[in-house]
Write a protein that holds these residues in place. Structure first.
Motif, PDB file in Angstrom:
ATOM      1  N   SER A   1      -0.094 -65.827  15.566  1.00 50.82           N
ATOM      2  CA  SER A   1      -0.895 -64.535  14.824  1.00 50.82           C
ATOM      3  C   SER A   1      -0.264 -63.488  15.740  1.00 50.82           C
ATOM      4  N   GLN A   2       0.197 -62.159  15.341  1.00 47.66           N
ATOM      5  CA  GLN A   2       0.444 -61.155  16.439  1.00 47.66           C
ATOM      6  C   GLN A   2       0.095 -59.703  15.624  1.00 47.66           C
ATOM      7  N   SER A   3      -0.016 -58.952  16.275  1.00 45.18           N
ATOM      8  CA  SER A   3      -0.506 -57.648  15.721  1.00 45.18           C
ATOM      9  C   SER A   3       0.037 -56.606  16.855  1.00 45.18           C
ATOM     10  N   VAL A   4       0.258 -55.418  16.638  1.00 46.69           N
ATOM     11  CA  VAL A   4       0.450 -54.246  17.568  1.00 46.69           C
ATOM     12  C   VAL A   4      -0.412 -53.247  16.983  1.00 46.69           C
ATOM     13  N   LEU A   5      -1.571 -52.783  18.046  1.00 46.70           N
ATOM     14  CA  LEU A   5      -2.580 -51.807  17.842  1.00 46.70           C
ATOM     15  C   LEU A   5      -2.258 -50.631  18.868  1.00 46.70           C
ATOM     16  N   ASP A   6      -1.747 -49.469  18.144  1.00 50.34           N
ATOM     17  CA  ASP A   6      -1.684 -48.410  19.196  1.00 50.34           C
ATOM     18  C   ASP A   6      -0.690 -48.544  20.207  1.00 50.34           C
ATOM     19  N   GLY A   7       0.427 -49.312  19.952  1.00 49.23           N
ATOM     20  CA  GLY A   7       1.301 -49.612  21.178  1.00 49.23           C
ATOM     21  C   GLY A   7       1.009 -50.805  22.053  1.00 49.23           C
ATOM     22  N   ILE A   8      -0.251 -51.465  21.511  1.00 49.07           N
ATOM     23  CA  ILE A   8      -0.512 -52.682  22.484  1.00 49.07           C
ATOM     24  C   ILE A   8      -0.371 -53.693  21.689  1.00 49.07           C
ATOM     25  N   PHE A   9       0.449 -54.870  22.205  1.00 43.98           N
ATOM     26  CA  PHE A   9       0.818 -56.219  21.549  1.00 43.98           C
ATOM     27  C   PHE A   9      -0.320 -57.112  21.758  1.00 43.98           C
ATOM     28  N   CYS A  10      -0.750 -57.778  20.829  1.00 38.06           N
ATOM     29  CA  CYS A  10      -1.645 -58.778  21.059  1.00 38.06           C
ATOM     30  C   CYS A  10      -1.112 -60.203  19.925  1.00 38.06           C
ATOM     31  N   MET A  11      -1.102 -61.170  20.606  1.00 42.84           N
ATOM     32  CA  MET A  11      -0.849 -62.385  20.037  1.00 42.84           C
ATOM     33  C   MET A  11      -1.480 -63.722  20.334  1.00 42.84           C
ATOM     34  N   ALA A  12      -1.905 -64.508  19.617  1.00 42.20           N
ATOM     35  CA  ALA A  12      -2.468 -65.799  19.731  1.00 42.20           C
ATOM     36  C   ALA A  12      -1.662 -66.800  18.977  1.00 42.20           C
ATOM     37  N   LEU A  13      -1.386 -68.123  19.828  1.00 44.84           N
ATOM     38  CA  LEU A  13      -0.745 -69.093  19.307  1.00 44.84           C
ATOM     39  C   LEU A  13      -1.474 -70.436  19.540  1.00 44.84           C
TER      40      LEU A  13
ATOM     41  N   ALA B   1      -3.260 -76.323  22.710  1.00 40.14           N
ATOM     42  CA  ALA B   1      -3.560 -75.393  23.545  1.00 40.14           C
ATOM     43  C   ALA B   1      -3.603 -74.055  22.747  1.00 40.14           C
ATOM     44  N   VAL B   2      -4.372 -73.299  23.180  1.00 40.72           N
ATOM     45  CA  VAL B   2      -4.405 -71.855  22.837  1.00 40.72           C
ATOM     46  C   VAL B   2      -3.771 -71.064  23.666  1.00 40.72           C
ATOM     47  N   VAL B   3      -2.844 -69.954  23.256  1.00 43.55           N
ATOM     48  CA  VAL B   3      -2.082 -69.155  24.193  1.00 43.55           C
ATOM     49  C   VAL B   3      -2.521 -67.759  23.615  1.00 43.55           C
ATOM     50  N   THR B   4      -2.841 -66.881  24.654  1.00 42.13           N
ATOM     51  CA  THR B   4      -3.131 -65.315  24.273  1.00 42.13           C
ATOM     52  C   THR B   4      -2.291 -64.747  24.862  1.00 42.13           C
ATOM     53  N   VAL B   5      -1.294 -63.503  24.521  1.00 41.30           N
ATOM     54  CA  VAL B   5      -0.676 -62.586  25.377  1.00 41.30           C
ATOM     55  C   VAL B   5      -0.922 -61.243  24.882  1.00 41.30           C
ATOM     56  N   VAL B   6      -1.329 -60.455  25.727  1.00 43.24           N
ATOM     57  CA  VAL B   6      -1.455 -59.067  25.617  1.00 43.24           C
ATOM     58  C   VAL B   6      -0.819 -58.058  26.508  1.00 43.24           C
ATOM     59  N   GLY B   7      -0.482 -57.132  26.044  1.00 43.40           N
ATOM     60  CA  GLY B   7       0.088 -55.821  26.844  1.00 43.40           C
ATOM     61  C   GLY B   7       0.878 -54.944  25.997  1.00 43.40           C
ATOM     62  N   ASN B   8       1.525 -53.877  26.889  1.00 44.31           N
ATOM     63  CA  ASN B   8       2.381 -53.109  26.121  1.00 44.31           C
ATOM     64  C   ASN B   8       3.467 -53.717  25.282  1.00 44.31           C
TER      65      ASN B   8
END
Length: 91
Positions: free
Chosen positions: A38-50, A7-14
């Motif tokens: 994979s995860q990154s923080v862009l201008d305070g926004i957390f983005c992750m995909a698993l 499964a693909v999991v995405t999580v996005v938010g502050n």
């Protein structure tokens, strides 16, 4: 022997402390193995995909999604079977 189910999991938010720990903790509790992250923080926004292996999971995909949402309230969470993800993103 059976096919591996993923499964693909995405999580996005502050961004805040503990997001990865909480999400992967839910995966552990559901017996879903994280195989890639994979995860990154862009201008305070957390983005992750698993990518998680759900072959031996003790929870359905919709249950995993709800458990992750409960673990990281206020974040946008999606959990989708790999085959559905592939179908939606095929050109």
């Amino acid at each position: 022997m059976h096919d591996t189910q993923k499964a693909v999991v995405t999580v996005v938010g502050n961004d805040h402390t503990g997001i990865i720990a909480k999400v992967t903790g839910v995966c552990f509790d559901c017996n879903a193995n994280v195989t890639d992250l994979s995860q990154s923080v862009l201008d305070g926004i957390f983005c992750m995909a698993l990518i998680i292996d759900i072959t031996e999971s003790n929870s359905a995909i919709d249950e995993i999604e709800k458990k992750i949402q409960n673990a990281v309230p206020g974040m946008t969470v999606h959990v989708m079977h790999e085959k559905i993800f592939d179908s939606m993103h095929r050109i």
